[in-house]
Design an enzyme around this catalytic site. Structure first.
Site, PDB file in Angstrom:
ATOM      1  N   ASN A   8      -7.070   2.325   9.821  1.00 38.96           N
ATOM      2  CA  ASN A   8      -5.769   2.419  10.476  1.00 38.96           C
ATOM      3  C   ASN A   8      -6.025   2.307  11.970  1.00 38.96           C
ATOM      4  OD1 ASN A   8      -4.955   3.003   7.902  1.00 38.96           O
ATOM      5  ND2 ASN A   8      -4.391   5.130   8.299  1.00 38.96           N
ATOM      6  N   GLU A  13      -3.330   0.097   8.152  1.00 44.01           N
ATOM      7  CA  GLU A  13      -2.145   0.418   8.952  1.00 44.01           C
ATOM      8  C   GLU A  13      -2.298  -0.151  10.342  1.00 44.01           C
ATOM      9  OE1 GLU A  13      -1.194   4.592   9.216  1.00 44.01           O
ATOM     10  OE2 GLU A  13      -1.469   4.897   7.067  1.00 44.01           O
ATOM     11  N   HIS A  58      -2.770  11.320   0.613  1.00 43.22           N
ATOM     12  CA  HIS A  58      -2.325  10.984   1.964  1.00 43.22           C
ATOM     13  C   HIS A  58      -1.760  12.265   2.588  1.00 43.22           C
ATOM     14  CE1 HIS A  58      -0.953   7.500   4.649  1.00 43.22           C
ATOM     15  NE2 HIS A  58      -0.490   8.578   5.253  1.00 43.22           N
ATOM     16  N   GLU A  90      -7.256   8.657   6.220  1.00 41.07           N
ATOM     17  CA  GLU A  90      -7.620   9.286   7.508  1.00 41.07           C
ATOM     18  C   GLU A  90      -8.183  10.704   7.401  1.00 41.07           C
ATOM     19  OE1 GLU A  90      -4.332   9.240  10.250  1.00 41.07           O
ATOM     20  OE2 GLU A  90      -4.207   7.053  10.275  1.00 41.07           O
ATOM     21  N   TYR A 149      -4.169   1.802  15.845  1.00 41.47           N
ATOM     22  CA  TYR A 149      -2.950   1.722  16.643  1.00 41.47           C
ATOM     23  C   TYR A 149      -3.200   1.405  18.110  1.00 41.47           C
ATOM     24  CZ  TYR A 149      -0.468   3.324  12.553  1.00 41.47           C
ATOM     25  OH  TYR A 149       0.052   3.394  11.289  1.00 41.47           O
ATOM     26  N   ARG A 195       0.864  -1.186   0.000  1.00 36.17           N
ATOM     27  CA  ARG A 195       0.000   0.000   0.000  1.00 36.17           C
ATOM     28  C   ARG A 195       0.900   1.234   0.000  1.00 36.17           C
ATOM     29  NH1 ARG A 195      -2.077   3.244   4.596  1.00 36.17           N
ATOM     30  NH2 ARG A 195      -3.776   4.528   3.817  1.00 36.17           N
TER      31      ARG A 195
END
Ligand SMILES: *[C@@H]1O[C@H](CO)[C@@H](O)[C@H](O)[C@H]1NC(C)=O
Ligand SMILES: *[C@@H]1O[C@H](CO)[C@@H](O)[C@H](O)[C@H]1NC(C)=O
Ligand SMILES: *[C@@H]1O[C@H](CO)[C@@H](O)[C@H](O)[C@H]1NC(C)=O
Ligand SMILES: *[C@@H]1O[C@H](CO)[C@@H](O)[C@H](O)[C@H]1NC(C)=O
Ligand SMILES: *[C@@H]1O[C@H](CO)[C@@H](O)[C@H](O)[C@H]1NC(C)=O
Ligand SMILES: *[C@@H]1O[C@H](CO)[C@@H](O)[C@H](O)[C@H]1NC(C)=O
Ligand SMILES: *[C@@H]1O[C@H](CO)[C@@H](O)[C@H](O)[C@H]1NC(C)=O
Length: 523
Positions: free
Chosen positions: A337, A408, A150, A196, A339, A106
Site C-alpha cells: 500500500n 492500495e 484487515h 499492513e 500513498y 480486492r
C-alpha cells in the site's frame, strides 16, 4: 496546489486546459497496452469499511467496530455500521466494477462474520454472503483478491486474551484461514494474510490511534492500556508467526489443488531525508529497516534486521530456529500500500533515552506523523508519484525482486467536494506511470489496485475525507453511487482509450455530476 483552486478551475471550461497543463508538465504518456498482458488492474476495499450490516445475520463485532464507535462524535455523515452497505448492494457494486472495466477486486473477509466467536462454528449466513460475492465476481470475469484480516480481530478474542498480544491467537487465526481456503479456495486464487501489519502494530499499540487503541504514556493519548515499549514488537512477532503458519497450511493442504498464491501486505512509504547530511541519509536507512525490514527481513532472510536487534535489544522477540525456517520465504507475493513520501530527520538522541517507543528505537523524527488530536477533516496527499517507483526499486534491490501487487494507492479529498476530481485523476495517472517505469526497469510488479471503489469509512478521517472512484450519497437512503470524473478516467484508461489525463474530451465532463446538481436533481 490547493484543492480548492483545482476545483474552482474545473467548474469552468478551463478545466481541461488546466489538466493539459498539469499532465503536459509531467510529460508521461502511456496506455494500458504498455503494461504486460497479464498485469492486473483493480480496486480495493475492506470488510468493515464497505459491508455495513455490522450486526446482521449473526456477525459479531471486531476491534474495528469498537474503534469506530469509540470515535463517534455525534456529527457523523453516516453510521459506520451501515456504511455504504455493500452487504446488501454487492450485485450493484459488481456492476460498477464491470462498468469500470476492472480485472480484479480486492476485498477482505470479516473473521467475525464468518466465525462470530473467533473460533468454533462457522456462520452459515456469513459463508453464504462471501460465496455469493465471489460467485458474482467470477461470473462477471472479475478476479477476487482476498485479504484475510484487515485490522479487524474479533472483539471476543481481544477481550479473552488480548488478540495479537497473545500467541494463543495463532491457533484461532489458522483455524479461521483454513475455513476460508477450504470454502472459497476453489475460486479464490489470491490470498493476503494480513493488511499492513506494520501500521497495525504502530498505530494500534504504539501511538494508539487505530484499533485496538493501545499505548502507554508519554507515547500516545487516550489509550485503553498498553505498553508502547514492548507491545508493537510482540504484535509484529505474533503476526509474522500467524502468517507463516497460515502459509504453511495453504501450501501443504491446498496450493497444489487450488493453484493459488499467498502473501502479506505492508504499508510502504518512500522515505526521503530532510537534508543531505549523512545523519539524515542514515536515518532513512533505519526507517526502511524499521518499517519495511521489520517484516520483509524475516520473510526473506529468516530474522529481524541487525539495526532493530541493536536498538530494540531485549524487547525484540526472538525467532527459534524452527520459527525462523518457517517464516523465511513464506510468501508468493508481497502486497504494497503506497500513498506518499515521508521526510525523515535523524533523532539519534532519542535512542539513548528510556523508556523508548518504536519511534525512539528507530531514532528518527517522522515529519508527517498522523494527526492524533482528532479527526482530520481536510487531508490530501501530495502527488509524489516518483516515491512509488523508488519503493518498488527498493523491494527489487533489497529483497530479491519479489512478485508485487500494489494493493492500495489513491487520493483523499473532502467527501463533500470530491465528485469533480481532476486532482485524483492526476494522482492516479502519475502513480500508474511510476509503476510502469519500475516495471520497465525490471520490477516484478503484477498488479495495481486503486483505493477505493467507493467513498467508505476511513480509519483516520471517518467519512469526512474519502478516496472513492464513486461518490456515495449518504443523504440518500438508497446510498446511490455516482461515478466521479476519476472513475471515468480510470475506466477509459482500462478500456485502452486514453493515454494521459489530457486525452479526455471536454464533452466527457458531465457537468450535472457536481454535488450541487446532484442534490438539486434529488430534491
Ligand atoms: C513495559 O514493559 C516493560 C517490560 O516488561 C516494563 O519494563 C515497563 O515498565 C512497561 N511499561 C509500562 C508503561 O507498563
Ligand atoms: C540532495 O542532493 C541532491 C543531489 O545533489 C539534490 O538533488 C537534492 O535536492 C538534495 N536534497 C536536499 C533535501 O537538499
Ligand atoms: C456535507 O453536506 C451535507 C449536506 O449538505 C451536510 O449536512 C454536511 O454537514 C456536509 N459535511 C461536511 C463535512 O461538509
Ligand atoms: C534500474 O535498475 C537497475 C538495476 O536494478 C538499478 O541499478 C537502477 O538504479 C534502476 N533505475 C532506476 C531509475 O531506478
Ligand atoms: C430508491 O430506490 C427505490 C427502489 O429502487 C426507488 O423507488 C426510489 O426512487 C429510490 N430513491 C431515490 C432517492 O433514488
Ligand atoms: C473507448 O474505446 C472503445 C473500444 O475502442 C470504444 O467502443 C468506446 O466508444 C471508446 N470510448 C470513448 C468514450 O471514446
Ligand atoms: C452544463 O453544460 C451545458 C452545456 O454546456 C449548459 O447549458 C448548462 O448550463 C450546464 N449546467 C450546469 C449546471 O452548469
Amino acid at each position: 496546489m490547493g484543492m480548492r483552486v483545482v476545483l474552482w478551475l474545473c467548474l469552468l471550461p478551463l478545466c481541461f486546459d488546466f489538466l493539459r497543463a498539469v499532465a503536459g508538465s509531467e510529460g508521461k504518456e502511456y496506455n494500458r497496452n504498455d503494461f504486460p498482458k497479464d498485469f492486473v488492474f483493480g480496486v480495493s476495499t475492506s470488510a468493515y469499511q464497505v459491508e455495513g450490516a455490522a450486526l446482521e445475520d449473526g456477525r459479531k463485532r471486531s476491534i474495528y467496530d469498537t474503534f469506530a464507535h469509540r470515535s463517534i462524535s455525534g456529527h457523523e455523515i453516516q453510521n459506520p455500521d451501515v456504511g455504504c452497505d455493500q452487504y446488501h448492494k454487492y450485485k450493484e457494486d459488481v456492476q460498477l466494477m464491470v462498468e469500470t472495466g476492472l480485472d480484479a477486486y480486492r476485498f477482505s473477509i470479516s473473521w467475525s462474520r464468518l466465525i462470530p466467536n473467533g473460533r468454533g462454528p462457522v456462520n452459515a449466513k456469513g459463508l453464504r454472503y462471501y460465496n455469493n460475492l465471489i460467485n458474482e465476481l467470477i461470473n462477471h470475469g472479475i478476479e477476487p483478491h482476498v485479504t484475510l484480516t484487515h485490522t479487524d480481530t474479533p472483539q471476543v478474542l481481544e477481550d479473552e486474551y488480548g488478540g495479537f498480544l497473545d500467541p494463543r491467537i495463532i491457533e484461532d487465526y489458522t483455524s479461521y484461514v483454513d475455513v476460508c481456503f477450504r470454502e472459497f479456495g476453489d475460486r479464490v486464487r489470491y490470498w493476503t494474510t494480513f493488511n499492513e501489519p506494520n501500521i497495525f502494530a504502530i498505530g494500534g499499540y504504539n501511538v494508539g490511534i487505530t484499533p485496538p487503541n493501545r499505548c502507554s504514556s508519554p507515547f500516545g493519548v487516550k489509550c485503553t492500556g498498553g505498553n508502547s515499549s514492548t507491545e508493537p514488537y510482540i504484535v509484529g512477532h505474533t503476526i509474522l508467526l500467524a502468517h507463516a503458519y497460515a502459509v504453511r497450511i495453504y501450501k501443504e493442504k491446498y496450493q497444489a489443488k487450488q493453484l493459488g498464491f499467498i502473501g502479506m501486505n505492508l504499508l510502504s512509504y518512500h522515505f526521503s531525508p530532510v537534508t543531505n547530511k549523512s545523519e539524515d541519509v542514515i536515518a532513512v536507512r533505519r526507517s526502511n529497516e524499521f518499517s519495511i525490514g521489520w517484516f520483509m527481513h524475516p520473510l526473506t532472510y529468516g530474522d529481524y534486521p541487525e539495526i532493530m536487534k541493536k536498538n530494540v535489544g531485549s524487547r525484540l522477540p526472538i525467532f527459534s530456529k524452527t520459527e525462523s525456517k518457517l517464516v523465511k520465504g513464506s510468501f508468493d507475493f508481497i502486497g504494497i500500500n503506497y500513498y506518499t513520501v515521508m521526510k525523515m530527520k535523524d533523532n539519534s538522541i532519542s535512542h539513548t533515552q528510556m523508556p523508548r517507543d518504536f519511534y525512539a528505537d528507530m531514532a528518527v523524527e517522522w515529519l508527517m506523523v498522523p494527526d492524533t488530536s482528532g479527526v482530520s477533516k481536510e487531508l490530501m496527499y501530495p502527488n509524489e508519484a516518483w516515491g512509488l517507483e523508488r519503493v518498488l526499486e527498493h523491494y527489487k534491490e533489497v529483497y530479491g525482486n519479489p512478485t508485487i501487487f500494489i494493493h492500495e494507492n489513491g487520493q483523499l479529498s473532502n467527501y463533500n467536494t470530491s465528485i469533480n476530481d481532476p486532482f485524483r485523476i492526476e494522482y492516479i495517472h502519475d502513480h500508474i506511470g511510476s509503476v510502469l517505469n519500475a516495471v520497465r526497469n525490471g520490477s516484478n510488479t503484477r498488479g495495481y489496485f486503486v483505493w477505493s471503489l467507493l467513498d467508505v469509512y476511513e480509519l483516520l478521517s471517518d467519512f469526512y475525507s474519502t478516496f472513492g472512484l464513486y461518490y456515495v450519497d449518504y443523504n440518500d437512503p438508497n446510498l446511490t453511487r455516482h461515478p466521479k470524473l476519476s472513475q471515468k478516467w480510470y475506466s477509459e484508461f482500462l478500456k485502452g482509450n486514453y493515454t494521459t489525463t489530457t486525452g479526455m474530451e471536454i464533452n466527457q465532463v458531465d457537468n450535472t455530476t457536481t454535488l450541487d446538481a446532484l442534490r438539486y436533481s434529488a430534491s
